[in-house]
Design an enzyme around this catalytic site. Sequence first.
Site, PDB file in Angstrom:
ATOM      1  N   GLU A  23      -5.960  -2.908   6.577  1.00 12.92           N
ATOM      2  CA  GLU A  23      -5.779  -1.383   6.245  1.00 12.92           C
ATOM      3  C   GLU A  23      -6.959  -0.658   6.976  1.00 12.92           C
ATOM      4  OE1 GLU A  23      -6.227  -0.713   2.081  1.00 12.92           O
ATOM      5  OE2 GLU A  23      -4.401  -2.147   1.509  1.00 12.92           O
ATOM      6  N   CYS A  40      -9.266   0.985  -1.442  1.00 13.22           N
ATOM      7  CA  CYS A  40      -9.306  -0.093  -0.593  1.00 13.22           C
ATOM      8  C   CYS A  40      -8.244  -1.266  -1.133  1.00 13.22           C
ATOM      9  CB  CYS A  40     -10.688  -0.394  -0.566  1.00 13.22           C
ATOM     10  SG  CYS A  40     -10.997  -1.635   0.364  1.00 13.22           S
TER      11      CYS A  40
END
Length: 338
Positions: free
Chosen positions: A89, A330
């Site tokens: 990501e 996250c």
Amino acid sequence: MLIYDLTYEELEEFIVENGYKKFRADQIWNWLYKQKIEAFSEMNNIPEDIIKLLNDNYTFAGLETVIKNTSADGTIKFLFDLKDANLIETVLMSHNYGMSACVTTQVGCNIGCSFCASGVLKKKRDLTAGEIVAQIIRAEKESGVRVSSIVIMGIGEPFDNYKNFVKFISIVNHPKGLAIGARHITVSTSGLVPKIKEFAHLGIQVNLAVSLHAPNNEIRSKLMKINDRFKVEEVVDAIKYYIHVTNRRVTIEYIMIQDLNDSVETAVELAKLLKGMNVYVNLIPYNTVKEADYQRSSLENRLAFHKTLKEHKITAILRKEQGHDINAACGQLRSQNL
């Protein structure tokens, strides 16, 4: 090997060792980081024999965008597919001073913070420096914006991939490339004490942030398994050492979780722990994740916590919430797609 894995000096050495003039490295670097090409054949001022040489020895990262989500506040979250089918990501965050990129340093994470989606999926491998660089290149191309600052706070513990993230910094910091100043780069660690001390002697003006999240071992051990290795007192001593060596201020990251670490009494304890240190506390609203049974601290508690720190002469800010509507915390997007 990825072409982005090379520092400017390594590229120059490669070109010279193969019998070409140094200026060719300068041209290639410009194509990579100014023009942001994705194939060596696009370099129309480079001789074909050099292009062949590059093709024979290096590849491009080949990040494939699996998902791109844009928040109402302008935050953009990418889910990238690596060449080996692993997912990572990257997040772009809009600020009044420009666009900031939050990059990932590992596929998965072994730190095991109980509030974080990343730790649910254990570390598979480290990213190379070039794979971290490629996140910036791809995010800029996909979004059409220029990244002016970097936070190394994505999936993984940067200090557990120390060599590669330090090399990444040297690449993106190079004045002939992306030219992102060291003072516009922040690295966040969960508190790997030996690496904090090593980082103090690196000699670059990168900002350090330490994820503390609690003023005592009882609370921190509930939140972070790393506290079993490095207690709060050891982490604080390492921060003091870093400040002494570098004469630079350190950011204390503090995620605020309802009824766990957000009371006024806890704020007083934190203030006493940090008294006299050149730090500021970043109070972060918790982004809820399905993997953890925690709730965001109420605004009332956050304001009271912030007020208490200020009353005790501790510099603190309440961080603006970003990307909550697109699962920008996250590891969230990756865990949903595995």
